[in-house]
Design a protein around this motif. Sequence first.
Motif, PDB file in Angstrom:
ATOM      1  N   MET A   1       0.844  -1.174   0.000  1.00  0.00           N
ATOM      2  CA  MET A   1       0.000   0.000   0.000  1.00  0.00           C
ATOM      3  C   MET A   1       0.889   1.237   0.000  1.00  0.00           C
ATOM      4  O   MET A   1       1.718   1.427   0.877  1.00  0.00           O
ATOM      5  CB  MET A   1      -0.886  -0.030   1.239  1.00  0.00           C
ATOM      6  N   HIS A   2       0.737   2.079  -0.970  1.00  0.00           N
ATOM      7  CA  HIS A   2       1.529   3.302  -1.072  1.00  0.00           C
ATOM      8  C   HIS A   2       0.845   4.427  -0.292  1.00  0.00           C
ATOM      9  O   HIS A   2      -0.380   4.539  -0.298  1.00  0.00           O
ATOM     10  CB  HIS A   2       1.674   3.724  -2.534  1.00  0.00           C
ATOM     11  N   PRO A   3       1.666   5.276   0.372  1.00  0.00           N
ATOM     12  CA  PRO A   3       1.055   6.400   1.082  1.00  0.00           C
ATOM     13  C   PRO A   3       0.383   7.354   0.107  1.00  0.00           C
ATOM     14  O   PRO A   3       0.865   7.569  -0.999  1.00  0.00           O
ATOM     15  CB  PRO A   3       2.228   7.068   1.795  1.00  0.00           C
ATOM     16  N   LYS A   4      -0.746   7.912   0.512  1.00  0.00           N
ATOM     17  CA  LYS A   4      -1.463   8.861  -0.337  1.00  0.00           C
ATOM     18  C   LYS A   4      -0.787  10.224  -0.331  1.00  0.00           C
ATOM     19  O   LYS A   4      -0.899  10.975  -1.274  1.00  0.00           O
ATOM     20  CB  LYS A   4      -2.913   8.997   0.134  1.00  0.00           C
ATOM     21  N   ASN A   5      -0.097  10.534   0.757  1.00  0.00           N
ATOM     22  CA  ASN A   5       0.556  11.827   0.887  1.00  0.00           C
ATOM     23  C   ASN A   5       2.039  11.662   0.578  1.00  0.00           C
ATOM     24  O   ASN A   5       2.836  11.296   1.440  1.00  0.00           O
ATOM     25  CB  ASN A   5       0.339  12.368   2.298  1.00  0.00           C
ATOM     26  N   HIS A   6       2.414  11.930  -0.654  1.00  0.00           N
ATOM     27  CA  HIS A   6       3.805  11.744  -1.063  1.00  0.00           C
ATOM     28  C   HIS A   6       4.744  12.700  -0.343  1.00  0.00           C
ATOM     29  O   HIS A   6       5.879  12.346  -0.048  1.00  0.00           O
ATOM     30  CB  HIS A   6       3.938  11.890  -2.579  1.00  0.00           C
TER      31      HIS A   6
END
Length: 90
Positions: A1-6
């Motif tokens: 799962m990649h963070p939504k807030n880069h």
Amino acid sequence: MHPKNHHLAYEILSVVSEIPLGKVATYGQIARLVSSVLRHAADYGDYPCHRVVNASGRLVPGWAAQQAVACNRMRAFGYAPYLQSHKTCL
């Protein structure tokens, strides 16, 4: 799962990149850094630190001065069941 807030991801990775070669840091050390920043967040503006709790559901340690305000905000946003189940804001 990649963070939504880069931006946040890069900020965290920036902290990790400052660990000297040949040294390690624990998750706990990074968490204490986050806790330290949250503890002094009021010095930098009005941030929703009441949305951050530890694994046992408690607010940031040392945040007693703002705890009443945080608990009221959490109740206002509908977190009362969470507060009761995690014994936060007793």
